[in-house]
Design an enzyme around this catalytic site. Sequence first.
Site, PDB file in Angstrom:
ATOM      1  N   HIS A  62      14.468  -2.430   2.103  1.00 38.39           N
ATOM      2  CA  HIS A  62      13.360  -3.717   2.311  1.00 38.39           C
ATOM      3  C   HIS A  62      12.090  -3.577   1.379  1.00 38.39           C
ATOM      4  O   HIS A  62      11.845  -2.463   1.015  1.00 38.39           O
ATOM      5  CB  HIS A  62      12.896  -4.036   3.733  1.00 38.39           C
ATOM      6  CG  HIS A  62      13.860  -4.251   4.619  1.00 38.39           C
ATOM      7  ND1 HIS A  62      13.668  -4.271   6.068  1.00 38.39           N
ATOM      8  CD2 HIS A  62      15.125  -4.837   4.384  1.00 38.39           C
ATOM      9  CE1 HIS A  62      14.758  -4.646   6.667  1.00 38.39           C
ATOM     10  NE2 HIS A  62      15.710  -5.115   5.575  1.00 38.39           N
ATOM     11  N   CYS A  96      12.698  -9.591   0.776  1.00 40.33           N
ATOM     12  CA  CYS A  96      13.338  -9.066  -0.358  1.00 40.33           C
ATOM     13  C   CYS A  96      12.097  -8.782  -1.594  1.00 40.33           C
ATOM     14  O   CYS A  96      11.114  -9.258  -1.341  1.00 40.33           O
ATOM     15  CB  CYS A  96      14.016 -10.229  -1.114  1.00 40.33           C
ATOM     16  SG  CYS A  96      13.401 -11.804  -1.293  1.00 40.33           S
TER      17      CYS A  96
END
Length: 360
Positions: free
Chosen positions: A216, A28
């Site tokens: 991502h 993250c």
Amino acid sequence: MDLSFTTKSVKINGQNHRILLQNENGPCALLALANILILSPDHTRFSNELIRLVNKGSQISLKELIEVLADIALQVTDKPSTDISELLSLLPRLHEGLNINPEFNGSFENTKEMSIFRLFNVDVVHGWVINSFINENIDEKLSHYSYESAQRILTQAADINCGISQDENSDEVLRDAMHLGLFLNESPTQLTAFGLLRLREKLLHNKFSILFRNDHFSTLFKYEDRLYTLVTDFGYKNCKDIVWQSLDSVDGSCDAFFAGNFSAAEVNGQQLSTDIERDFGTGNLLLEEIQQIENDKELAKQLQEQEQERVTKFEAKRKIHSHKKNSEIHAPVKKDKFKRRSSLLNAKASEKEKSECVVM
């Protein structure tokens, strides 16, 4: 139960650090940002509190991490209190998911979420870039599309092909959609060879940034003209020698693991199962990402087929029209016979068009 992050001790160019590893939310933005603040000499003067928190133990909570990042933001900003409060309210979304929209010229749509990274003076980059030098007339225009605007054009083109909608620029929409569909089809890993080359040229030596790819976020570092991402997969927790993964290829086939001093790392088979997912290899994308890629491929294929069919029909009609004109010159046809035949052809053409329309 509060979410937490596991920490890992690494040695980078002779200096000891503790970095954060991925939890169940994967790579993250919060993780990538925090690790830059920990490792980057340009940021560590503001991040002593964060470094102390990470060095405190083998795990830290998400709540603690967000609180410390908020404190750092208050130190580095010169924004009015109302503006900073709004930005700080977005901090939890760095872990939950951000509305990041990459544009195919290498930039991003300017959203509030992007302002968070500017607040910490951290660059976010991507390599999903169209090479506008190959076909300047087409690719220069396409490079101004973003991922989201490309999806809208693809949907609009599908509606046009099915007769659901029609406007004066339909031909332009169909052309753009066909080329965009091909581009998406050819870059399923959201990285192109041209984009990778641009990253190598654009990024500064010994500088950190955040790489956005396939929803991502990775901590990216340029060292001696080569790009590396910080390895934060939990599966590598006990692999002390694996710190970096090179970013050498679009599909991951040429990428390799490296130690903290950027020497080649040896992977111990007992420590690391061979089926551990790599962050961005094409064979290890998340299930929903694979489905999205397949959907894009199928849509691109259908649009290409429909465009080709449209061109073929147009050429056929043009030839028939030309043949009729020649026939009229050499062998005139009675009006009533011509009307009956024309009516029959129009009826058949209408039935054929209806049967060929597929709602997507």
